[in-house]
Design an enzyme around this catalytic site. Structure first.
Site, PDB file in Angstrom:
ATOM      1  NE  ARG A   1      -4.253  -1.426  -0.071  1.00  0.00           N
ATOM      2  CZ  ARG A   1      -4.319  -2.451  -0.937  1.00  0.00           C
ATOM      3  NH1 ARG A   1      -3.326  -2.707  -1.760  1.00  0.00           N
ATOM      4  NH2 ARG A   1      -5.398  -3.197  -0.998  1.00  0.00           N
TER       5      ARG A   1
ATOM      6  CD  GLU B   1      -2.673   3.328  -5.313  1.00  0.00           C
ATOM      7  OE1 GLU B   1      -3.679   2.624  -5.532  1.00  0.00           O
ATOM      8  OE2 GLU B   1      -1.572   2.841  -5.045  1.00  0.00           O
TER       9      GLU B   1
ATOM     10  CG  HIS C   1      -2.842  -0.646  -6.615  1.00  0.00           C
ATOM     11  ND1 HIS C   1      -3.431  -0.069  -5.523  1.00  0.00           N
ATOM     12  CD2 HIS C   1      -2.854  -1.984  -6.359  1.00  0.00           C
ATOM     13  CE1 HIS C   1      -3.785  -0.998  -4.661  1.00  0.00           C
ATOM     14  NE2 HIS C   1      -3.442  -2.189  -5.152  1.00  0.00           N
TER      15      HIS C   1
HETATM   16  N1  NAD Z   1      -0.183  -4.179  -5.332  1.00  0.00           N
HETATM   17  C1  NAD Z   1      -1.140  -5.053  -5.357  1.00  0.00           C
HETATM   18  O1  NAD Z   1      -1.768  -5.250  -6.372  1.00  0.00           O
HETATM   19  C2  NAD Z   1      -1.442  -5.871  -4.122  1.00  0.00           C
HETATM   20  C3  NAD Z   1      -1.950  -7.163  -4.282  1.00  0.00           C
HETATM   21  C4  NAD Z   1      -2.165  -7.930  -3.139  1.00  0.00           C
HETATM   22  C5  NAD Z   1      -1.954  -7.395  -1.882  1.00  0.00           C
HETATM   23  N2  NAD Z   1      -1.519  -6.119  -1.768  1.00  0.00           N
HETATM   24  C6  NAD Z   1      -1.269  -5.540  -0.444  1.00  0.00           C
HETATM   25  O2  NAD Z   1      -0.299  -6.348   0.189  1.00  0.00           O
HETATM   26  C7  NAD Z   1      -0.713  -6.613   1.507  1.00  0.00           C
HETATM   27  C8  NAD Z   1      -0.212  -7.968   1.921  1.00  0.00           C
HETATM   28  O3  NAD Z   1      -0.963  -8.958   1.280  1.00  0.00           O
HETATM   29  P1  NAD Z   1      -1.014 -10.440   1.862  1.00  0.00           P
HETATM   30  O4  NAD Z   1      -2.047 -11.149   1.090  1.00  0.00           O
HETATM   31  O5  NAD Z   1       0.342 -11.002   1.930  1.00  0.00           O
HETATM   32  O6  NAD Z   1      -1.537 -10.148   3.345  1.00  0.00           O
HETATM   33  P2  NAD Z   1      -1.294 -11.048   4.619  1.00  0.00           P
HETATM   34  O7  NAD Z   1      -2.210 -10.547   5.665  1.00  0.00           O
HETATM   35  O8  NAD Z   1      -1.351 -12.486   4.236  1.00  0.00           O
HETATM   36  O9  NAD Z   1       0.221 -10.741   5.048  1.00  0.00           O
HETATM   37  C9  NAD Z   1       0.643  -9.536   5.572  1.00  0.00           C
HETATM   38  C10 NAD Z   1       1.737  -9.822   6.580  1.00  0.00           C
HETATM   39  O10 NAD Z   1       2.280  -8.584   7.018  1.00  0.00           O
HETATM   40  C11 NAD Z   1       2.601  -8.752   8.400  1.00  0.00           C
HETATM   41  N3  NAD Z   1       2.772  -7.462   9.075  1.00  0.00           N
HETATM   42  C12 NAD Z   1       1.822  -6.673   9.634  1.00  0.00           C
HETATM   43  N4  NAD Z   1       2.394  -5.591  10.186  1.00  0.00           N
HETATM   44  C13 NAD Z   1       3.727  -5.684   9.953  1.00  0.00           C
HETATM   45  C14 NAD Z   1       4.843  -4.872  10.267  1.00  0.00           C
HETATM   46  N5  NAD Z   1       4.720  -3.726  10.941  1.00  0.00           N
HETATM   47  N6  NAD Z   1       6.076  -5.268   9.859  1.00  0.00           N
HETATM   48  C15 NAD Z   1       6.243  -6.433   9.169  1.00  0.00           C
HETATM   49  N7  NAD Z   1       5.205  -7.275   8.869  1.00  0.00           N
HETATM   50  C16 NAD Z   1       3.966  -6.883   9.245  1.00  0.00           C
HETATM   51  C17 NAD Z   1       1.456  -9.586   8.948  1.00  0.00           C
HETATM   52  O11 NAD Z   1       1.829 -10.207  10.166  1.00  0.00           O
HETATM   53  C18 NAD Z   1       1.230 -10.559   7.815  1.00  0.00           C
HETATM   54  O12 NAD Z   1       1.959 -11.766   7.999  1.00  0.00           O
HETATM   55  C19 NAD Z   1      -2.249  -6.506   1.484  1.00  0.00           C
HETATM   56  O13 NAD Z   1      -2.751  -6.136   2.730  1.00  0.00           O
HETATM   57  C20 NAD Z   1      -2.487  -5.459   0.453  1.00  0.00           C
HETATM   58  O14 NAD Z   1      -2.530  -4.211   1.092  1.00  0.00           O
HETATM   59  C21 NAD Z   1      -1.252  -5.350  -2.853  1.00  0.00           C
HETATM   60  O1  DEZ Z   2      -5.202  -5.779  -2.062  1.00  0.00           O
HETATM   61  C1  DEZ Z   2      -5.231  -6.277  -3.166  1.00  0.00           C
HETATM   62  O2  DEZ Z   2      -5.604  -7.437  -3.368  1.00  0.00           O
HETATM   63  C2  DEZ Z   2      -4.737  -5.498  -4.352  1.00  0.00           C
HETATM   64  O3  DEZ Z   2      -4.316  -4.245  -3.978  1.00  0.00           O
HETATM   65  C3  DEZ Z   2      -5.639  -5.559  -5.537  1.00  0.00           C
HETATM   66  O4  DEZ Z   2      -4.886  -5.952  -6.645  1.00  0.00           O
HETATM   67  C4  DEZ Z   2      -6.321  -4.282  -5.812  1.00  0.00           C
HETATM   68  O5  DEZ Z   2      -7.062  -4.398  -6.980  1.00  0.00           O
HETATM   69  P1  DEZ Z   2      -8.295  -3.420  -7.314  1.00  0.00           P
HETATM   70  O6  DEZ Z   2      -9.259  -3.561  -6.230  1.00  0.00           O
HETATM   71  O7  DEZ Z   2      -7.790  -2.058  -7.272  1.00  0.00           O
HETATM   72  O8  DEZ Z   2      -8.806  -3.871  -8.612  1.00  0.00           O
END
Ligand code: NAD
Ligand code: DEZ
Length: 382
Positions: A208, A237, A254
């Protein structure tokens, strides 16, 4: 049963029409009036589910997001209101991990470094962080994990603290966005942390935008600090700070999680969760919907192992192309949301079957690269 779902959820009509009167809403079109008499609401991260949006939702019993992150949902409000909620954690973990590998190999190519000599830090070792660690294992790249919440919960993997993680060569951020609790991530990389980074390190943010203080980052750049930062996610965003774009090494809108598999898995996980909520057996499976991948890659085994892997990864996901489109379109307008809305179909490594063109002399090289390719998800043709 009235169901409302985001049009950006692939195969949603096929999944949900058997469960009730299912209708789609377009990005930005949802208002509180539309939620009167609705039983279930399915969104992606672009819809903010707030108390204000739900003020007329007289029948709502279930809210789900077909995304991993759920910081766009007021879960406290839902819980207080007795509305069940669900987030599709893990749906796009592989997509994001493949994006990160695409970024690392692209930077290695541009800056002429050997990625196999570098140490990666994965900050946030949940679904995405773990998927990334599995690809790094396959590529035999060194990495450390940093995840205080998991460490405190007794996860048996070995962890380092944030200070140590920030000394790695390549730092990958995969935490949720949180502002409360013992380990908040809002501005986890602020001025103090950014100033410790050297010109030889790389930071990749695909979690994020707000996990990096974007103003502090811009300030570091303005003061002449050389920082190699890849941003898929940005503060505020879709109205991001355009001044950052020229400084960022690779810039995307993103879309790290936007593979067809990642998005469709989100829909299918929401379907499964809703069926469970209704005490129904799930009838439909994601595999029924995903099309065959038609343009399988061919790799020339006379190239170096790095070049073969780079070629293969770039064939499936060319981050440089996304970066070029982003820069061109963002230069003229506030195109962030539009780039995401019209993002072309991207497939995961597992969709492809690789053929190697091999002279006899390259047979051993081929076997080594094929083994690595298989371990990061590709199918290998006989
Ligand atoms: N760019 C994208 O398209 C995209 C896609 C998927 C997820 N994401 C983002 O990535 C994040 C992670 O996704 P995920 O599915 O792995 O989530 P998840 O909940 O499986 O894993 C997140 C991990 O981060 C850890 N965490 C929390 N606070 C922390 C800190 N201060 N320091 C280090 N670790 C910490 C948690 O303990 C957890 O294990 C989502 O919450 C989302 O915001 C972005
Ligand atoms: O948190 C997630 O899974 C991602 O950020 C995801 O890819 C966001 O996708 P959107 O909702 O913007 O289509």
């Amino acid at each position: 049963m009235k169901i409302l779902y985001d049009t950006a959820m692939p195969y949603a009509n096929a999944f949900f029409s058997g469960l009730g009167d299912a209708n789609a809403f377009e990005l930005g079109s949802l208002n509180s009036e539309a939620l009167v008499d609705v039983d279930a609401l399915f969104v992606r991260s672009t819809t903010k589910v707030t108390a204000e949006l739900l003020q007329k939702a007289n029948k709502l019993q279930f809210v789900a997001t077909a995304t991993a992150g759920f910081n766009h949902i007021d879960v406290d409000y839902l819980e207080r209101s007795g509305i069940t909620w669900y987030a599709a954690g893990g749906c796009n973990a592989v997509a994001v991990a493949e994006y990160v590998i695409g970024a690392i190999l692209q930077l290695a190519h541009e800056d002429n470094f050997n990625p196999f000599d570098k140490k990666v830090a994965i900050i946030g070792a949940g679904n995405v962080g773990t998927a990334l660690s599995q690809i790094l294992d396959g590529l035999q790249l060194n990495y450390v994990l940093c995840d205080p919440p998991l460490q405190e919960a007794g996860d048996r993997r070995s962890f380092v603290d944030l200070t140590d993680a920030l000394q790695a060569d390549i730092i990958c951020l995969h935490t949720p966005l949180t502002s409360k609790g013992k380990h908040p991530t809002l501005h986890m990389l602020g001025k103090e942390q950014l100033l410790t980074l050297s010109a030889h390190q790389y930071v990749i943010n695909a979690c994020r935008g707000e996990v990096i203080d974007n103003d502090a980052l811009l300030n570091c750049y303005s003061l002449g600090q050389h920082l190699n930062v890849v941003l898929d996610v940005w503060e505020n965003e879709p109205f991001i700070n355009h001044q950052l774009i020229p400084y960022v090494r690779l810039a995307t809108a993103h879309i790290a999680g936007h593979t067809l598999e990642g998005k469709a898995r989100g829909t299918s996980m929401v379907y499964d969760a809703f069926c469970k909520h209704l005490n129904l057996q799930s009838q439909l499976k994601l595999e029924q919907f995903l099309p065959r991948f038609e343009n399988n890659p061919m790799v020339n085994s006379s190239n170096s192992s790095f070049n073969q892997l780079f070629q293969l990864v770039k064939y499936m996901y060319d981050i440089k192309k996304d970066d070029g489109i982003f820069r061109a379109r963002m230069a003229k307008s506030k195109a962030f949301a539009a780039i995401r809305k019209h993002y072309p179909i991207r497939r995961e490594f597992s969709a492809a079957e690789v053929t190697f063109c091999t002279e006899e002399a390259d047979e051993t090289n081929k076997k080594n690269v094929a083994k690595i390719a298989a371990s990061i998800g590709f199918k290998i043709a006989n």
